[in-house]
Design a protein around this motif. Structure first.
Motif, PDB file in Angstrom:
ATOM      1  N   PRO A 157       0.808  -1.219   0.000  1.00  0.00           N
ATOM      2  CA  PRO A 157       0.000   0.000   0.000  1.00  0.00           C
ATOM      3  C   PRO A 157       0.846   1.276   0.000  1.00  0.00           C
ATOM      4  N   GLY A 158       2.094   1.170   0.403  1.00  0.00           N
ATOM      5  CA  GLY A 158       2.897   2.386   0.488  1.00  0.00           C
ATOM      6  C   GLY A 158       3.648   2.724  -0.789  1.00  0.00           C
ATOM      7  N   GLU A 162       2.993   9.591  -1.055  1.00  0.00           N
ATOM      8  CA  GLU A 162       1.840  10.482  -0.862  1.00  0.00           C
ATOM      9  C   GLU A 162       2.153  11.864  -1.418  1.00  0.00           C
ATOM     10  N   ARG A 201     -12.132  10.199  13.646  1.00  0.00           N
ATOM     11  CA  ARG A 201     -11.180   9.420  14.434  1.00  0.00           C
ATOM     12  C   ARG A 201      -9.975  10.272  14.822  1.00  0.00           C
ATOM     13  N   TRP A 207      -4.785  13.432  17.219  1.00  0.00           N
ATOM     14  CA  TRP A 207      -3.616  13.586  16.353  1.00  0.00           C
ATOM     15  C   TRP A 207      -3.679  14.945  15.667  1.00  0.00           C
ATOM     16  N   ASP A 210      -1.797  16.823  10.185  1.00  0.00           N
ATOM     17  CA  ASP A 210      -0.883  16.285   9.171  1.00  0.00           C
ATOM     18  C   ASP A 210      -0.952  14.761   9.125  1.00  0.00           C
ATOM     19  N   VAL A 211      -1.291  14.159  10.273  1.00  0.00           N
ATOM     20  CA  VAL A 211      -1.464  12.712  10.296  1.00  0.00           C
ATOM     21  C   VAL A 211      -2.657  12.334   9.405  1.00  0.00           C
ATOM     22  N   HIS A 214      -1.857  12.776   5.797  1.00  0.00           N
ATOM     23  CA  HIS A 214      -0.935  11.721   5.385  1.00  0.00           C
ATOM     24  C   HIS A 214      -1.676  10.420   5.097  1.00  0.00           C
ATOM     25  N   ARG A 215      -2.656  10.115   5.914  1.00  0.00           N
ATOM     26  CA  ARG A 215      -3.429   8.886   5.714  1.00  0.00           C
ATOM     27  C   ARG A 215      -4.271   8.957   4.440  1.00  0.00           C
ATOM     28  N   ARG A 257      -9.165  -1.280   8.653  1.00  0.00           N
ATOM     29  CA  ARG A 257      -7.849  -0.648   8.730  1.00  0.00           C
ATOM     30  C   ARG A 257      -7.499  -0.235  10.160  1.00  0.00           C
TER      31      ARG A 257
END
Lengths: 315, 476
Positions: A157-158, A162, A201, A207, A210-211, A214-215, A257
């Motif tokens: 997946p990475g 991004e 969430r 959080w 930026d988290v 990023h997701r 996930r």
């Protein structure tokens, strides 16, 4: 002829991603395995189309033979054969799209795994049908089959990172295709509800944002949202149905996930919920999608040459 | 006559292939130097041995300050009991580092290269004598912090906490003598909300002095959880600069990669000017920095991916079964997986420069066998801006072997009289120029400086005016 079919755009976009991915990303892509995937998909499609069209042709003759005059019967056969030829060409487009999608997403150590993935992807279109419609996304079915049935397949997946320009590339090309097939509602519903769930969430966990970005900016997620769940042939026909379906997939992806820690959650969510499209189609009646406007005969994914074109997309 | 003319080159080719090719293919050169983690000032090292949802995590402490001030707070997925925590020897991480470090190899050195480092094979198997304190569980209702377990393991005092809110946890830690950096509260909250527990360790000074150890030994924890991640956010609280993290992932499957960041192979298998031998560490550091910048600073680098049963060339011998167990590999006993004798092919790209004149001296390299432990060495350089999220990993079935490997190819310096020899000599400047350009590209270095250095090491090299002009304009 070329680019009249929307799938020609799709094929060139997926081909472009593959070239971009290979040239700018450090992938463990193996050209031999891509070759195996493409060849297997095309061969499986041709063989199964041939077998099924012969089988249905034989049935037709049996059924009509007794009461029909010989000349009429010949006409029937000719028409069937002609429409089958058209079907074959367009069928191969679908198979090519499936194989390119698999090449982009699936990784394996052995060519046998790729053969299995490609064969099951195409065969799923012939086997898992409700009425005249297959309900599994072929590429997705191939990926899940390889993950479940073999020990050497994986999805990274990475792999896309991004970066914004990838996002732009996917959104641009994906948007173009979706505009033409009129399925942007599915992507919007999926991405909208998924990003909403992730936002809630993120807020609850505390959080920083930026988290969150990023997701969401994961290239693989966008590729899935724009090119996989929008396959108009296997998703619900009605708009309301598609939106509900996409929201369900987003919800399941979110759960898998974040609570089951499955990195390949999107593929599992789509696989698990694919049969739901049958129910949705029963609840919200709508004409089935066809790739070509005004072209008689359905390219079908099987031997349904006689199928009538019910509508143009989005009508 | 005609046949003979045809046959001669054919025979020569066959001879050449038989003489040189096996050497070039079977050996990846002779290992001469490695770029291990000692290069970096603040490199944390973590070993993750994982099979299914069971994980053994070893954390090396590169703690610089006073031992009495040492304390770590690590979010962990489950409550850990005393038998899930132990102390290991730092040598294990050093061994893994040495085994997997980027390496410099050389071909045809007229001087025999230094012998392979001989590993003593002695493992101080410290079975972490666990002195159990009264394992108490009490709740402080005011702070919402629950001490799930409290015990000591060798020189460490350990508590496992669960908390309801981050302010309470911060207060508890401060009250109990832990120095918590500013800003920890915000970062602790997401872990609390994700139902994670906190593994908190500090040094028991009496035990530490008794033990006679000079350095803090690594802590090893084991747990069962589907979460395959490494929290890095807490470590960024005080960090002003980039931090290096080396993760050794041991798996029965294959290569491990990051799922939420890209995993990129470090540039490898390139020929470099021979003067690099004396500055390999510096070279590797600037290679890493260049690659890191080029990839936008948002990637993890794969530095090594190899079956633990073999190495070629060996920067250190493969770990013994005991050492693997010490490193946390718990699946060795599950089945007789160590199929010694089964040779697996080594897929390493052979050197691009075919040796021409000197035959390498064969040297022992351990036989390749499938040990069912596959190591991936991931090097992550992170800052708060570029790595917002904790690292999550994925094990793949990819058993392709990869190593950061850099090649020195010494030219033949003896006298040459035959035509082929002259041709070879004429080909050298081009080869050197190629090496200089490779080095400049990989390290973002100045090509003229590199050329000058090469002149010192291999004699005078002439460049055409065009090449000089190109280099002024930066067309390396």
């Amino acid at each position: 002829m070329l680019f009249k079919d929307i799938r020609d755009y799709q094929i060139s976009f997926l081909g472009l991603f593959l070239v971009v991915g290979i040239s700018t990303r450090d992938w463990t892509l193996r050209p031999d395995l891509i070759g195996v995937l493409i060849a297997t998909c095309l061969i499986t499609q041709s063989v199964l189309s041939f077998v099924i069209s012969h089988w249905s042709l034989a049935n037709n003759i049996d059924a009509s033979g007794a009461s029909c005059r010989v000349g009429q019967m010949t006409n029937n056969i000719d028409a069937s054969a002609a429409s089958r030829r058209v079907g074959q060409v367009t069928n191969l487009r679908s198979a090519l799209i499936t194989s390119l999608g698999l090449s982009l997403l699936l990784r394996a150590d052995h060519w046998t795994t790729m053969v299995l993935a490609a064969t099951s992807a195409i065969a799923s279109k012939f086997l898992f049908k409700f009425g005249d419609k297959h309900f599994f996304n072929p590429g997705n079915f191939g990926i899940i089959s390889a993950l479940v049935l073999t020990s050497d397949a994986w999805v990274s997946p990475g792999q896309w990172g991004e970066e914004w320009w990838y996002a732009l590339l996917f959104v641009g090309t994906g948007g173009m295709t979706l505009q033409r097939i009129g399925r942007w509602d599915t992507t919007a519903a999926f991405l909208g509800s998924y990003s909403l769930l992730e936002a809630i969430r993120n807020l609850w966990l505390g959080w920083t944002w930026d988290v969150y970005w990023h997701r969401l900016m994961s290239g693989s997620l966008l590729l899935f949202a724009l090119f996989m769940i929008t396959d108009p042939r296997s998703i619900p026909n009605s708009r309301i149905g598609r939106v509900i379906w996409a929201v369900c997939i987003a919800g399941l992806t979110f759960i898998l996930r974040n609570y089951f820690f499955i990195p390949t959650a999107v593929f599992w969510a789509l696989f698990i919920l694919a049969p739901l499209s049958i129910l949705i189609d029963i609840l919200w009646l709508a004409p089935r999608f066809s790739w070509q406007k005004g072209n008689e005969g359905d390219e079908g994914d099987k031997g349904d040459e006689g199928e009538l074109l019910l509508s143009t997309p989005n009508s | 006559m005609k046949i003979f003319r045809l046959l001669t080159p054919l025979l020569l080719t066959i001879v050449a292939v038989f003489c040189f090719a096996p050497a070039a293919w079977a050996f990846c050169g002779f290992y001469v130097a490695k770029a291990d983690t000692k290069l970096y000032n603040k490199a944390s090292q973590v070993v993750i041995a994982r099979n299914g949802d069971r994980t053994v995590l070893t954390m090396a402490n590169d703690y610089q300050g006073e031992v009495k001030d040492f304390a770590i707070v690590v979010p962990v997925p489950t409550v850990l009991q005393k038998d899930q925590v132990r102390v290991t020897e730092p040598t294990i991480i050093e061994r893994l580092d040495a085994f997997s470090a980027p390496r410099l190899v050389e071909y045809f050195d007229p001087n025999p290269c230094p012998p392979l480092p001989i590993f003593s094979g002695i493992v101080n198997s410290s079975e972490g004598v666990i002195n159990i304190d009264e394992s108490e569980t009490f709740t402080n209702p005011d702070l919402g912090v629950t001490v799930e377990a409290s015990f000591n393991v060798d020189e460490y005092d350990i508590v496992i906490l669960s908390a309801k809110e981050s302010g309470g946890l911060e207060t508890w830690l401060t009250q109990n003598g832990y120095k918590i950096p500013q800003g920890a509260k915000q970062l602790l909250q997401p872990y609390i909300r994700s139902s994670m527990k906190f593994f908190v360790a500090k040094v028991n000074l009496d035990k530490f002095e008794e033990s006679g150890y000079q350095l803090l030994r690594p802590l090893q924890i084991s747990y069962q959880s589907p979460k395959f991640m490494l929290p890095i956010r807490l470590g960024m609280i005080n960090a002003k600069t980039e931090q290096d993290l080396i993760v050794y992932i041991l798996s029965p499957q294959g290569e491990a990669q990051l799922t939420n960041y890209r995993t990129v192979k470090i540039p490898s298998n390139v020929n470099l000017p021979v003067f690099i031998k004396n500055e390999f560490g510096e070279f590797y550091k600037s290679l890493f920095q260049t690659a890191y910048t080029k990839e936008g600073k948002r990637v993890g680098f794969l530095e090594y991916a190899w079956d633990m049963g073999s190495c070629d060339p060996c920067a250190a011998n493969p770990l013994t079964q005991e050492e693997l167990k010490e490193a946390g590999v718990f699946w060795l006993n599950d089945n007789s997986l160590s199929k010694r004798g089964k040779v697996i092919p080594i897929k390493v790209i052979p050197s691009t420069v075919i040796p021409i004149t000197v035959t390498p001296i064969p040297r022992f390299a351990p036989r390749a066998f499938n040990s069912n432990v596959f190591i991936s060495r991931l090097h992550v350089r992170y800052t708060r801006d570029t790595f917002p999220e904790d690292l999550t990993f994925l094990q793949t079935a990819n058993r392709e072997l990869f190593q950061g490997r850099y090649i020195l190819q010494y030219p033949f310096e003896g006298e040459v009289k035959c035509e082929a020899g002259k041709e070879y000599k004429r080909s050298l400047p081009k080869r050197f120029e190629q090496e200089a350009q490779t080095l400049a590209r990989l390290t973002n270095g100045n090509i003229q400086d590199i050329r000058n250095k090469m002149k010192l090491s291999v004699g005078n090299l002439t460049y055409s005016w065009l090449e000089n002009v190109q280099s002024w304009f930066g067309f390396d």
